[in-house]
Scaffold this motif. Sequence first.
Motif, PDB file in Angstrom:
ATOM      1  N   THR A 200       0.836  -1.197   0.000  1.00 60.26           N
ATOM      2  CA  THR A 200       0.000   0.000   0.000  1.00 60.26           C
ATOM      3  C   THR A 200       0.880   1.259   0.000  1.00 60.26           C
ATOM      4  O   THR A 200       2.096   1.174   0.124  1.00 60.26           O
TER       5      THR A 200
ATOM      6  N   VAL B 134      -5.445  -2.341   2.226  1.00 52.93           N
ATOM      7  CA  VAL B 134      -6.236  -2.895   1.129  1.00 52.93           C
ATOM      8  C   VAL B 134      -7.715  -2.948   1.471  1.00 52.93           C
ATOM      9  O   VAL B 134      -8.553  -3.126   0.584  1.00 52.93           O
TER      10      VAL B 134
ATOM     11  N   GLY C 138      -6.197   1.620  -0.383  1.00 49.40           N
ATOM     12  CA  GLY C 138      -4.789   1.269  -0.407  1.00 49.40           C
ATOM     13  C   GLY C 138      -3.845   2.445  -0.405  1.00 49.40           C
ATOM     14  O   GLY C 138      -2.631   2.261  -0.466  1.00 49.40           O
TER      15      GLY C 138
END
Length: 262
Positions: free
Chosen positions: A78, A99, A103
């Motif tokens: 991320t 997520v 993200g």
Amino acid sequence: MALIHPTALVDPAAQLDSSVSVGAYSIIGPGVTIGAGSSVGPHCVIEGLTRIGAGNRIFQFCSIGAVPQDMKYAGEPTELHIGDRNTIREFCTFNLGTVQDGGVTRVGSDNWVMAYVHLAHDVQLGNHTVLANNATLAGHVEVGDWAVIGGLTGVHQFVKIGAHAMIGFQCHVAQDVPPFMTVDGNPLAARAINATGLKRRGYSPERIALIRQMHKLLYRSSLPLAQAISAIAALGEQAPESQLDVQMMLEFLAAAERGIVR
């Protein structure tokens, strides 16, 4: 490289513009990108997939791009994106996204972020905001442009704060704060509109007067929320010059999921 202090550790894979300065003992990780004219003070750690734009000033002892403080995080790739011309003062902590959301934790441009501010995973911070010392934003918080958050204020996860809103000192913000409103106290309450801020940004007396009417409909009319929203929608038809302000309010109220401060 002449602007990199010899004690700083900059990974060869990091992408720093030649005009970026990095202070003593700072650490820049391999996934970091920093744009032209930005400066990183001493003893900072910038890591993760972090993209920082141009003209930012990051003061000493900041932790930027660390993994989320989320027990569900399992090492996914991320990101953290920071725009341009932000001032980020001492001991700030900005985390990567998760997520479970988009993200990406995002910080816009031209923000004034004071010392010890925490931006948790997936925070979406707009442009021209002011976050005073020790403001703490939990995961998934959204803050609109020109909002002001007072010192020692905590914002509950998933809360939305509208554009031009002002949050007072040492508040517990657990519900959404509509645009243009000034709120403070514990429990949190809406006090008035952010008239001073709107005047500084060039709002005409007519626009400010209509925003006052929206405040009265939401907070002084005793109308149920659905009826107040209908009355606000009618205001836009009466004052074409304020249609964008009315539209902003209506869109915010439609998206509010935690209920608004009332």
